[in-house]
Design a protein around this motif. Structure first.
Motif, mmCIF file in Angstrom:
data_model
loop_
_atom_site.group_PDB
_atom_site.id
_atom_site.type_symbol
_atom_site.label_atom_id
_atom_site.label_comp_id
_atom_site.label_asym_id
_atom_site.label_seq_id
_atom_site.Cartn_x
_atom_site.Cartn_y
_atom_site.Cartn_z
ATOM 1 N N ASP A 144 0.831 -1.209 0.000
ATOM 2 C CA ASP A 144 0.000 0.000 0.000
ATOM 3 C C ASP A 144 0.862 1.254 0.000
ATOM 4 O O ASP A 144 0.540 2.243 -0.660
ATOM 5 C CB ASP A 144 -0.935 0.007 1.210
ATOM 6 C CG ASP A 144 -2.013 -1.067 1.124
ATOM 7 O OD1 ASP A 144 -2.271 -1.570 0.009
ATOM 8 O OD2 ASP A 144 -2.586 -1.408 2.180
ATOM 9 N N LEU A 145 1.972 1.229 0.733
ATOM 10 C CA LEU A 145 2.878 2.376 0.762
ATOM 11 C C LEU A 145 3.481 2.618 -0.620
ATOM 12 O O LEU A 145 3.577 3.758 -1.074
ATOM 13 C CB LEU A 145 3.989 2.166 1.792
ATOM 14 C CG LEU A 145 5.023 3.288 1.884
ATOM 15 C CD1 LEU A 145 4.363 4.611 2.263
ATOM 16 C CD2 LEU A 145 6.114 2.923 2.875
ATOM 17 N N VAL A 146 3.848 1.551 -1.302
ATOM 18 C CA VAL A 146 4.397 1.686 -2.655
ATOM 19 C C VAL A 146 3.373 2.359 -3.563
ATOM 20 O O VAL A 146 3.710 3.241 -4.353
ATOM 21 C CB VAL A 146 4.823 0.309 -3.213
ATOM 22 C CG1 VAL A 146 5.113 0.379 -4.699
ATOM 23 C CG2 VAL A 146 6.026 -0.214 -2.452
ATOM 24 N N GLU A 147 2.113 1.985 -3.454
ATOM 25 C CA GLU A 147 1.068 2.585 -4.284
ATOM 26 C C GLU A 147 0.882 4.066 -3.950
ATOM 27 O O GLU A 147 0.718 4.895 -4.843
ATOM 28 C CB GLU A 147 -0.251 1.826 -4.116
ATOM 29 C CG GLU A 147 -1.373 2.329 -4.989
ATOM 30 C CD GLU A 147 -1.104 2.219 -6.484
ATOM 31 O OE1 GLU A 147 -1.794 2.918 -7.249
ATOM 32 O OE2 GLU A 147 -0.205 1.462 -6.905
ATOM 33 N N VAL A 148 0.928 4.426 -2.669
ATOM 34 C CA VAL A 148 0.818 5.832 -2.263
ATOM 35 C C VAL A 148 1.961 6.639 -2.874
ATOM 36 O O VAL A 148 1.756 7.732 -3.411
ATOM 37 C CB VAL A 148 0.823 5.958 -0.717
ATOM 38 C CG1 VAL A 148 1.003 7.406 -0.284
ATOM 39 C CG2 VAL A 148 -0.453 5.377 -0.136
#
Length: 142
Positions: free
Chosen positions: A37-41
């Motif tokens: 999820d952090l990578v997507e953000v």
């Protein structure tokens, strides 16, 4: 049951991978976020890399540059990406798709002809100095 203890951040174990990253929220409380999820953000927040700005590679592939319609718009220092061209770049291909690939020490320009023509490649230093002028590969049968 063992009592949990607060550990100072400078005493945290150093790791190279983890499923979650712990964060501080806007209200000052703590939370955790999945690595994916952090990578997507980050991907959404960071711009696409272009000749003019750093960023991530587009999920649509290489940066699509402008069409080269005049030989004056083409030089050895052109930015990395893909370009269409409607003018001979000096290799005998009047139209085609140009791939410009930059490495640390060298850059390559690879021209794929549209229609008849030959695959053409040249190698350049990052300074724009020409190492090998256009070399062609002919895939046609006699």
């Amino acid at each position: 049951m063992a009592e949990k203890q607060d550990i100072k951040m400078n005493q945290f174990q150093v790791v190279t991978d983890a499923p979650y990253i712990y964060v501080e929220l806007a209200d000052g409380s703590q939370g955790k976020i999945k690595k994916s999820d952090l990578v997507e953000v980050i991907r959404v927040a960071m711009p696409v890399a272009t000749q003019a700005s750093k960023g991530l590679m587009s999920n649509k592939g290489f940066f699509q540059g402008n069409t080269i319609e005049d030989i004056a718009d083409y030089n050895n220092s052109i930015g990395a990406g893909t370009y269409s061209h409607t003018v001979d770049l000096g290799n005998g291909n009047p139209t085609g798709i140009l791939f410009v690939i930059h490495g640390y020490r060298y850059s390559s320009h690879v021209d794929i002809p549209a229609g008849n023509g030959k695959l053409a490649i040249k190698t350049i230093r990052p300074t724009g100095e020409l190492l090998h002028d256009w070399r062609t590969i002919d895939f046609t049968k006699d």
